[in-house]
Design an enzyme around this catalytic site. Structure first.
Site, PDB file in Angstrom:
ATOM      1  N   PRO A  64       0.858  -1.410  -0.021  1.00 58.26           N
ATOM      2  CA  PRO A  64       0.068  -0.137   0.020  1.00 58.26           C
ATOM      3  C   PRO A  64       0.722   1.325   0.006  1.00 58.26           C
ATOM      4  CG  PRO A  64      -0.934  -1.801   1.452  1.00 58.26           C
ATOM      5  CD  PRO A  64       0.454  -2.020   0.919  1.00 58.26           C
ATOM      6  N   ILE A 118      -1.310  -7.150  -6.406  1.00 62.24           N
ATOM      7  CA  ILE A 118      -0.716  -8.126  -6.870  1.00 62.24           C
ATOM      8  C   ILE A 118      -1.398  -8.881  -8.039  1.00 62.24           C
ATOM      9  CG2 ILE A 118       0.523 -10.278  -6.169  1.00 62.24           C
ATOM     10  CD1 ILE A 118       1.596  -7.906  -5.007  1.00 62.24           C
ATOM     11  N   GLU A 121      11.218  -8.084 -16.595  1.00 65.54           N
ATOM     12  CA  GLU A 121       9.860  -7.642 -16.757  1.00 65.54           C
ATOM     13  C   GLU A 121       9.749  -6.310 -17.542  1.00 65.54           C
ATOM     14  OE1 GLU A 121       7.054  -5.717 -13.065  1.00 65.54           O
ATOM     15  OE2 GLU A 121       8.449  -7.317 -12.529  1.00 65.54           O
ATOM     16  N   GLY A 174     -13.832   8.502 -32.723  1.00 63.06           N
ATOM     17  CA  GLY A 174     -14.949   9.156 -32.377  1.00 63.06           C
ATOM     18  C   GLY A 174     -15.777   8.619 -31.074  1.00 63.06           C
ATOM     19  N   GLY A 175     -17.089   8.649 -31.234  1.00 61.40           N
ATOM     20  CA  GLY A 175     -17.916   8.041 -30.141  1.00 61.40           C
ATOM     21  C   GLY A 175     -17.837   6.673 -29.986  1.00 61.40           C
TER      22      GLY A 175
END
Length: 377
Positions: A130, A159, A242, A339-340
């Protein structure tokens, strides 16, 4: 465009992954987005196909491939438009299980690696907390030696595979210094270890993301992974693998979005012609394509340098920062040009836009990456 780093074997791998995605992923992945996880059976099928341990030794079911081959796999996998599926697999192959392969004892590898490569064991890595994400050294989870056992206490957050996994590689402080930490192997079902809650996210909806709680979790002393007190350096080393994988994910998302957008703007009629007829749109797409191609070549150079044993922490940090920002630039623009429809759930461009956002955060936020670059000038 031809890639000087690729061989015919790399292309065969790319085609194998593409066939798997078309057959086993794309028809079903929308349902996985709704349920919030990828079924374990899909990962088992990947294991059966030899796709979950490409970089590992043949003795334990691996393919003994190099970093370039691993990159081809990550890039091919990322041709899927479902980021949650992609990250579920890449965490297992490129972010969690490499800790076991690189730091595990012969006994640890013999016990766990065959299950990792077959898909019987799904892995997760517990580093973020956290209050400690990109700042790994700021973690508070601790492990104390008690006779023939280690006792772990703390909480991990964000995680990936946290619910799905049955094998976890967990970082914990084992000394007073900022970098005094170690890695541990924790199996699901160990008393005191629990999944606190599954987390709801903006994107990567088909990957499970969880909070992990360690309440006086006792594990055998032999479950330490690597040398005591050296876990920070193990984490930093694995970050290179990674971050190249995340770079591949970002570049592939850029490619997919640009292809979709090219198709869309060539057909979409507006103001007496197609959107492609508008100079500003076609020039913008051309520039984004140029940036994407350049990033891809840099990515392959980084993977090649790893195969040569070069120290490329600075370059990989550049790659992560560059691709994490680029994918957000590309997806925002491509979504705008739709667009939309670009704002409608269940369209691929909207999903890619949502999934792209975290690529500038996860695996090392852009600002942290740029500081890693600057420290090495």
């Amino acid at each position: 465009m031809d890639n000087i780093y690729l061989t015919p074997e790399h292309e065969l791998l790319r085609e194998q992954v593409a066939r798997f995605i078309a057959r086993e992923v794309e028809p079903y992945a929308a349902a996985w987005e709704e349920q919030g996880f990828v079924p374990r059976e899909v990962l088992k099928k990947m294991g059966d196909a030899g796709l979950l341990g490409l970089a590992y030794d043949a003795e334990h079911g691996g393919g003994e491939a190099d970093a370039l081959t691993n990159l081809v796999f990550a890039e091919a996998l990322s041709q899927s438009t479902f980021g949650g599926f992609i990250i579920t697999v890449l965490v297992h192959t490129d972010m969690a299980s490499p800790h076991l392969f690189h730091a595990g004892t012969d006994a640890q590898k013999a016990r766990y690696l065959p299950g990792v490569t077959s898909g019987e064991l799904i892995t997760a890595v517990g580093i973020s907390e956290p209050g400690a994400g990109s700042d790994v050294a700021g973690m508070r989870t601790n492990a104390k030696r008690d006779g023939d056992e280690w006792v772990i206490n703390g909480t991990k957050m964000f995680i990936t595979n946290g619910v799905l996994a049955n094998l976890y590689f967990v970082a914990a402080k084992t000394g007073p210094g900022r970098h005094d930490m170690s890695m541990f192997i924790v199996e699901k079902g160990t008393p005191g270890f629990s999944v606190g809650r599954a987390l709801k996210k903006t994107g990567w909806l088909s990957s499970d993301t969880a909070e992990l709680i360690f309440d006086n979790v006792r594990i055998p002393a032999e479950n330490i992974l690597g040398e005591e007190g050296k876990g920070f350096y193990s984490v930093m080393k694995n970050f290179q693998t990674e971050r190249i994988a995340l770079g591949a994910m970002a570049v592939s998302h850029c490619n997919q979005a640009l292809l979709m957008t090219l198709d869309h703007v060539r057909q979409r009629q507006a103001f007496g012609g197609t959107l492609w007829d508008k100079q500003v749109i076609r020039q913008r797409i051309a520039m984004l394509d140029a940036k994407t191609r350049a990033a891809r070549q840099f990515m392959y150079h980084c993977a090649w340098a790893v195969t040569q044993g070069k120290d490329i922490v600075q370059e990989v940090s550049m790659l992560k920062a560059l691709t994490g920002e680029l994918v957000n630039e590309v997806l925002t623009t491509c979504q705008q040009f739709h667009g939309g429809m670009g704002f409608i759930r269940e369209t691929a461009i909207e999903r890619l836009w949502r999934d792209a956002r975290v690529l500038g955060i996860g695996g090392g936020a852009t600002e942290v990456m740029l500081d890693e670059v600057a420290k090495r000038y």
